[in-house]
Design a protein around this motif. Sequence first.
Motif, PDB file in Angstrom:
ATOM      1  N   ILE A 152       1.250  -0.961  20.902  1.00 18.85           N
ATOM      2  CA  ILE A 152       1.447   0.020  19.832  1.00 18.85           C
ATOM      3  C   ILE A 152       1.806   1.348  20.483  1.00 18.85           C
ATOM      4  O   ILE A 152       1.006   1.910  21.238  1.00 18.85           O
ATOM      5  CB  ILE A 152       0.176   0.167  18.975  1.00 18.85           C
ATOM      6  CG1 ILE A 152      -0.205  -1.183  18.354  1.00 18.85           C
ATOM      7  CG2 ILE A 152       0.387   1.215  17.889  1.00 18.85           C
ATOM      8  CD1 ILE A 152      -1.568  -1.184  17.694  1.00 18.85           C
ATOM      9  N   PHE A 153       3.011   1.824  20.228  1.00 26.50           N
ATOM     10  CA  PHE A 153       3.479   3.077  20.810  1.00 26.50           C
ATOM     11  C   PHE A 153       3.395   4.196  19.773  1.00 26.50           C
ATOM     12  O   PHE A 153       3.897   4.058  18.659  1.00 26.50           O
ATOM     13  CB  PHE A 153       4.927   2.944  21.295  1.00 26.50           C
ATOM     14  CG  PHE A 153       5.071   2.093  22.525  1.00 26.50           C
ATOM     15  CD1 PHE A 153       4.854   2.630  23.782  1.00 26.50           C
ATOM     16  CD2 PHE A 153       5.416   0.760  22.420  1.00 26.50           C
ATOM     17  CE1 PHE A 153       4.978   1.853  24.916  1.00 26.50           C
ATOM     18  CE2 PHE A 153       5.543  -0.031  23.551  1.00 26.50           C
ATOM     19  CZ  PHE A 153       5.325   0.520  24.804  1.00 26.50           C
ATOM     20  N   LEU A 154       2.767   5.289  20.185  1.00 22.89           N
ATOM     21  CA  LEU A 154       2.726   6.497  19.366  1.00 22.89           C
ATOM     22  C   LEU A 154       3.557   7.557  20.081  1.00 22.89           C
ATOM     23  O   LEU A 154       3.251   7.941  21.213  1.00 22.89           O
ATOM     24  CB  LEU A 154       1.287   6.983  19.191  1.00 22.89           C
ATOM     25  CG  LEU A 154       0.326   6.007  18.497  1.00 22.89           C
ATOM     26  CD1 LEU A 154      -1.086   6.582  18.482  1.00 22.89           C
ATOM     27  CD2 LEU A 154       0.785   5.705  17.083  1.00 22.89           C
ATOM     28  N   VAL A 155       4.612   8.009  19.435  1.00 18.62           N
ATOM     29  CA  VAL A 155       5.550   8.948  20.054  1.00 18.62           C
ATOM     30  C   VAL A 155       5.289  10.347  19.511  1.00 18.62           C
ATOM     31  O   VAL A 155       5.251  10.553  18.291  1.00 18.62           O
ATOM     32  CB  VAL A 155       7.009   8.525  19.780  1.00 18.62           C
ATOM     33  CG1 VAL A 155       7.973   9.463  20.502  1.00 18.62           C
ATOM     34  CG2 VAL A 155       7.239   7.081  20.222  1.00 18.62           C
ATOM     35  N   PHE A 156       5.108  11.301  20.430  1.00 22.09           N
ATOM     36  CA  PHE A 156       4.822  12.678  20.045  1.00 22.09           C
ATOM     37  C   PHE A 156       5.926  13.601  20.544  1.00 22.09           C
ATOM     38  O   PHE A 156       6.456  13.428  21.642  1.00 22.09           O
ATOM     39  CB  PHE A 156       3.481  13.140  20.634  1.00 22.09           C
ATOM     40  CG  PHE A 156       2.284  12.537  19.954  1.00 22.09           C
ATOM     41  CD1 PHE A 156       1.682  13.167  18.879  1.00 22.09           C
ATOM     42  CD2 PHE A 156       1.763  11.329  20.387  1.00 22.09           C
ATOM     43  CE1 PHE A 156       0.580  12.616  18.248  1.00 22.09           C
ATOM     44  CE2 PHE A 156       0.663  10.767  19.770  1.00 22.09           C
ATOM     45  CZ  PHE A 156       0.068  11.410  18.696  1.00 22.09           C
ATOM     46  N   ASP A 157       6.229  14.572  19.722  1.00 26.59           N
ATOM     47  CA  ASP A 157       7.141  15.657  20.088  1.00 26.59           C
ATOM     48  C   ASP A 157       6.284  16.795  20.635  1.00 26.59           C
ATOM     49  O   ASP A 157       5.288  17.175  20.000  1.00 26.59           O
ATOM     50  CB  ASP A 157       7.910  16.106  18.844  1.00 26.59           C
ATOM     51  CG  ASP A 157       9.021  17.084  19.179  1.00 26.59           C
ATOM     52  OD1 ASP A 157       8.754  18.057  19.912  1.00 26.59           O
ATOM     53  OD2 ASP A 157      10.152  16.889  18.698  1.00 26.59           O
ATOM     54  N   ARG A 197      -0.341   2.841  23.415  1.00 24.20           N
ATOM     55  CA  ARG A 197       0.341   3.616  24.442  1.00 24.20           C
ATOM     56  C   ARG A 197       0.900   4.874  23.774  1.00 24.20           C
ATOM     57  O   ARG A 197       1.401   4.810  22.652  1.00 24.20           O
ATOM     58  CB  ARG A 197       1.490   2.828  25.084  1.00 24.20           C
ATOM     59  CG  ARG A 197       1.089   1.502  25.698  1.00 24.20           C
ATOM     60  CD  ARG A 197       0.244   1.671  26.946  1.00 24.20           C
ATOM     61  NE  ARG A 197       0.020   0.398  27.592  1.00 24.20           N
ATOM     62  CZ  ARG A 197      -0.980  -0.433  27.297  1.00 24.20           C
ATOM     63  NH1 ARG A 197      -1.847  -0.102  26.343  1.00 24.20           N
ATOM     64  NH2 ARG A 197      -1.122  -1.572  27.943  1.00 24.20           N
ATOM     65  N   ILE A 198       0.814   5.982  24.471  1.00 28.86           N
ATOM     66  CA  ILE A 198       1.281   7.255  23.922  1.00 28.86           C
ATOM     67  C   ILE A 198       2.504   7.716  24.710  1.00 28.86           C
ATOM     68  O   ILE A 198       2.505   7.672  25.950  1.00 28.86           O
ATOM     69  CB  ILE A 198       0.167   8.316  23.985  1.00 28.86           C
ATOM     70  CG1 ILE A 198      -1.004   7.887  23.089  1.00 28.86           C
ATOM     71  CG2 ILE A 198       0.689   9.682  23.544  1.00 28.86           C
ATOM     72  CD1 ILE A 198      -2.212   8.784  23.201  1.00 28.86           C
ATOM     73  N   ILE A 199       3.525   8.116  24.004  1.00 26.24           N
ATOM     74  CA  ILE A 199       4.743   8.632  24.632  1.00 26.24           C
ATOM     75  C   ILE A 199       4.893  10.104  24.251  1.00 26.24           C
ATOM     76  O   ILE A 199       4.973  10.441  23.067  1.00 26.24           O
ATOM     77  CB  ILE A 199       5.981   7.844  24.175  1.00 26.24           C
ATOM     78  CG1 ILE A 199       5.899   6.398  24.677  1.00 26.24           C
ATOM     79  CG2 ILE A 199       7.255   8.505  24.684  1.00 26.24           C
ATOM     80  CD1 ILE A 199       7.061   5.532  24.238  1.00 26.24           C
ATOM     81  N   LEU A 200       4.897  10.947  25.252  1.00 32.77           N
ATOM     82  CA  LEU A 200       5.174  12.371  25.045  1.00 32.77           C
ATOM     83  C   LEU A 200       6.662  12.566  25.323  1.00 32.77           C
ATOM     84  O   LEU A 200       7.089  12.679  26.476  1.00 32.77           O
ATOM     85  CB  LEU A 200       4.316  13.233  25.973  1.00 32.77           C
ATOM     86  CG  LEU A 200       4.429  14.754  25.791  1.00 32.77           C
ATOM     87  CD1 LEU A 200       4.105  15.162  24.358  1.00 32.77           C
ATOM     88  CD2 LEU A 200       3.509  15.476  26.765  1.00 32.77           C
ATOM     89  N   ASN A 201       7.437  12.561  24.265  1.00 34.14           N
ATOM     90  CA  ASN A 201       8.891  12.581  24.380  1.00 34.14           C
ATOM     91  C   ASN A 201       9.417  14.022  24.493  1.00 34.14           C
ATOM     92  O   ASN A 201       8.684  14.986  24.260  1.00 34.14           O
ATOM     93  CB  ASN A 201       9.499  11.883  23.162  1.00 34.14           C
ATOM     94  CG  ASN A 201      10.941  11.495  23.379  1.00 34.14           C
ATOM     95  OD1 ASN A 201      11.387  11.356  24.516  1.00 34.14           O
ATOM     96  ND2 ASN A 201      11.680  11.321  22.304  1.00 34.14           N
ATOM     97  N   LYS A 202      10.681  14.142  24.861  1.00 33.58           N
ATOM     98  CA  LYS A 202      11.364  15.442  24.993  1.00 33.58           C
ATOM     99  C   LYS A 202      10.648  16.355  25.983  1.00 33.58           C
ATOM    100  O   LYS A 202      10.631  17.581  25.826  1.00 33.58           O
ATOM    101  CB  LYS A 202      11.470  16.136  23.632  1.00 33.58           C
ATOM    102  CG  LYS A 202      12.223  15.334  22.584  1.00 33.58           C
ATOM    103  CD  LYS A 202      12.306  16.097  21.272  1.00 33.58           C
ATOM    104  CE  LYS A 202      12.994  15.280  20.196  1.00 33.58           C
ATOM    105  NZ  LYS A 202      13.051  15.992  18.905  1.00 33.58           N
TER     106      LYS A 202
END
Length: 276
Positions: A25-30, A55-60
């Motif tokens: 499970i991916f949680l994508v954050f700006d 799983r956490i994705i800190l994008n940008k």
Amino acid sequence: MLSYFPPGYPFNDVCQWFIDRADLIFLVFDPTKLDVGGELELMFRQMKGRESQIRIILNKADSLVPQELMRVYGALFWSMAPLINVTEPPRVYVGSFWPYAYGPDTSHELFKREEISLLEDLNQVIENRIENKIAVIRQHGIRVRIHALLVDRYLQTLRDKTGFFGDSEQVFKEIVDDPDRFYIFKSILAKTNVSRFDLPDPEAYRDFFGVNHMSTFKLLSSHCPLLGSCLLDKIEAAITEELPSLLSSMAAGKGPDLACKATACEDTPTNRYRRH
């Protein structure tokens, strides 16, 4: 987040459908929008018990200078700490996951390594899922084989115990009510590759034959063609040879060289969408 959906849209029900079927499970954050609202809090309640899959994705991340990125990283964990009640926090991937070059004066090497780690994580999940599916198929094949052997044994016993003028219905009832008296299950245990832990409860076959009469089945020998293998032989070959061989070949392919080939252990990640 919910403002993008029309009123009445069952957002949480849809999320639950995906959560129940997800391996990761991916949680994508700006980095500019780290506020944790009620929707995210409710979603974490839905994911309770599945924290190891998050799983956490800190994008940008390339839109921030390193010092500001560290501050945002800490703020993200500070905001999410009340929502995740586990001793080990979820893995966080920091990067810029889009098909453009990284921003200037940012941590390019860190982002590349993070992207490679993400691809490796995904690759591992895919491999594990395939292995688990093969194991489930093999276990199902074992149950099918034992079921076929048991039904065949019931049928053979009925034929052996029913005389020319015997009452087949009465014999049938006696066999189903007391299979141990006719050594139904013990005879199956004597066969090769049958464990007592794989045998079902005799009560299950009392219910089974209460719905499906023995007369609707044929002996296994009738399913053997003059040329070619019997159906049961094909199942046994799959259980004892083909599926274990497939698992072994997959395990043998997990060496470090193959893993590097699959996920590109060089500096450049294997993301065909990225422009370099």
